[in-house]
Write a protein that holds these residues in place. Structure first.
Motif, mmCIF file in Angstrom:
data_model
loop_
_atom_site.group_PDB
_atom_site.id
_atom_site.type_symbol
_atom_site.label_atom_id
_atom_site.label_comp_id
_atom_site.label_asym_id
_atom_site.label_seq_id
_atom_site.Cartn_x
_atom_site.Cartn_y
_atom_site.Cartn_z
ATOM 1 N N GLY A 84 -0.912 -9.810 -6.634
ATOM 2 C CA GLY A 84 0.289 -10.327 -6.010
ATOM 3 C C GLY A 84 1.153 -9.255 -5.375
ATOM 4 O O GLY A 84 0.696 -8.461 -4.553
ATOM 5 N N LYS A 85 2.432 -9.214 -5.763
ATOM 6 C CA LYS A 85 3.398 -8.289 -5.183
ATOM 7 C C LYS A 85 3.038 -6.823 -5.457
ATOM 8 O O LYS A 85 3.395 -5.942 -4.682
ATOM 9 C CB LYS A 85 4.793 -8.592 -5.730
ATOM 10 N N VAL A 86 2.335 -6.564 -6.550
ATOM 11 C CA VAL A 86 1.943 -5.184 -6.863
ATOM 12 C C VAL A 86 1.057 -4.625 -5.757
ATOM 13 O O VAL A 86 1.218 -3.475 -5.325
ATOM 14 C CB VAL A 86 1.212 -5.108 -8.220
ATOM 15 N N ASN A 87 0.130 -5.432 -5.287
ATOM 16 C CA ASN A 87 -0.829 -4.997 -4.267
ATOM 17 C C ASN A 87 -0.202 -4.852 -2.889
ATOM 18 O O ASN A 87 -0.812 -4.261 -1.996
ATOM 19 C CB ASN A 87 -1.993 -5.980 -4.185
ATOM 20 N N MET A 88 1.007 -5.380 -2.708
ATOM 21 C CA MET A 88 1.661 -5.330 -1.402
ATOM 22 C C MET A 88 2.419 -4.021 -1.162
ATOM 23 O O MET A 88 2.892 -3.783 -0.051
ATOM 24 C CB MET A 88 2.620 -6.518 -1.253
#
Length: 455
Positions: A363-367
């Motif tokens: 999710g947001k971690v990978n962004m």
């Protein structure tokens, strides 16, 4: 026994004396030395007791000035400083250095208008969740509420809100850190940007953070599905793990998954499926997961308070002697990884208690780009955390070997190590391509290496 009020100098070796009495007068909190009545008690006041902790001086800081004076004292006497809040991490111990205990620094202020929370360096995750929940807010924190905010968030920090809102360090808006010069520095995206970069993933290497300001999010009650699968010949447990992995690949999937293998129930897999939002939509989505697997037992709770999820391990995971380690994965949960997880728990030593906690990232971690913060492992999907209780000394070495052998089963799928759950001393292995930049920040703000070493 040493009378601390009358000690003027403490002889460290033939060439080095520490003027303790003068230092004591600068501290408003408490100080403890070897042979003092309460020294052993204060040394043992920690969650993980499987450590050797023999600080020459313990300082229980009451305020920012106590931290400054402790750092100056340590620097001037060429002593290492380690920081402790609750003692969950083996890095909060020292042999012959200064133990700086922040547990008394527990200020918390919630700003519901701009949806932020500012907390002192001695707060626990429980303290923060309790304060923000009064306003229907939460910031991404972990699943064990007795953990201290400092080491958790400055090392990265993940839990139930990570997939939706990122790491704890990603939601740090600004902080106040005291560096080796004994001065406090405000850090954010505009001020002391190099320090702010390092703090988000490697804070313990460059100073002592005494205040954190985090972004919060409106969190209403949560839909929670709790599904239990027997580990037996039916493959239901394996299929449930694979189902989580398959769903993780769907970036539009709004559900969050938390897995506990051997969760106090021998030879069981527990999958918690969470939905943050409209309860009628959430109930339907969680039920779809139930229908696609075949749990032995199941329950779906509507409008569960978020703090109930955050605090469910309170009173269960007690202080003791632990061996805990676990990597970050770059692959979702595939059939091969599901097999490795089940093989790991099947080969555990049944003379003690061991479990595996699998936390969803993605999710947001990978962004976030891998170089945007010191935390480098931005391609991770899940964290696998293997935790064992060491009931007797003869179990420690076998547990270490079992843990290492188990992690080796995942070697082809590992994205990196996580600083908060690693015993590695090779910081280049942990910080990867961010290591060289981190060294430059370290050399600038801690040239005498009084804080945790990078090499």
């Amino acid at each position: 026994m040493i009378d601390l009020n009358n000690v003027d100098e403490l002889q460290i070796n033939k060439d080095h004396q520490i003027k303790f009495k003068h230092f004591r007068k600068t501290i408003q909190g408490q100080t403890f030395m070897k042979d003092d009545t309460d020294y052993e008690k204060v040394c043992g006041d920690r969650w993980d007791l499987n450590v050797v902790n023999t600080p020459i001086i313990i300082v229980k800081a009451l305020n920012e000035n106590d931290v400054k004076e402790t750092i100056k004292f340590s620097r001037d006497n060429k002593l290492k400083v380690v920081v402790k809040t609750t003692g969950h991490n083996n890095n909060s111990v020292t042999d012959g250095g200064v133990l700086l205990d922040l547990s008394l620094m527990k200020s918390i202020s919630v700003n519901p208008n701009n949806q932020t929370v500012t907390v002192g360096g001695g707060c626990t995750l429980h303290d923060v969740d309790e304060a923000t929940s009064k306003y229907g807010l939460a910031t991404p924190l972990g699943q064990i509420s007795s953990v201290g905010i400092g080491g958790f968030s400055s090392g990265g920090g993940f839990g139930h809100l990570t997939k939706l809102h990122g790491l704890s360090c990603d939601n740090l808006l600004e902080c106040i850190i005291i560096t080796a010069d004994g001065e406090s520095k405000l850090c954010n995206n505009e001020t002391n940007q190099d320090l702010f970069w390092a703090i988000r993933g490697a804070g313990g290497f460059v100073g002592v953070i005494v205040s954190f300001t985090f972004k919060c999010y409106p969190i209403s009650n949560v839909v929670v599905g709790t599904f239990i699968y027997n580990i037996d010949g039916t493959n239901n447990a394996k299929n449930a793990l694979i189902e989580v992995g398959t769903r993780h690949l769907n970036t539009s999937d709004p559900l969050v998954y938390a897995i506990n293998i051997n969760p106090g129930l021998p030879d069981h897999v527990m999958v918690k499926v969470l939905y943050f939002g409209d309860s009628s939509i959430g109930e339907s989505l969680v039920q779809q997961f139930q229908n696609s697997t075949n749990p032995t037992t199941s329950s779906i709770s509507i409008d569960t308070p978020f703090t109930k999820i955050q605090w469910e391990f309170d009173g269960i995971i007690a202080p003791g002697k632990y061996y805990q380690e676990g990597p970050l994965l770059k692959s979702t949960i595939t059939p091969a990884i599901a097999d490795a997880l089940l093989q790991t728990i099947s080969t555990r030593n049944t003379q003690t208690f061991s479990s595996i906690i699998v936390t969803e990232l993605g999710g947001k971690v990978n962004m976030v780009h891998q170089n945007e913060t010191a935390f480098p492992v931005r391609n991770s999907t899940f964290n696998i955390f293997i935790s064992s209780v060491i009931f007797t000394p003869n179990l420690e070495q076998p547990l270490k070997e079992w843990t290492k052998n188990s992690i080796n089963l995942f070697k082809d799928y590992i994205a990196g190590e996580y600083i908060n759950t690693s015993y590695s001393t090779d910081m280049k292995l942990i910080f990867k391509e961010n290591f060289d930049r981190l060294i430059k920040v370290k050399d600038q703000y801690d040239p005498n290496n009084i804080f945790r070493s990078l090499k």
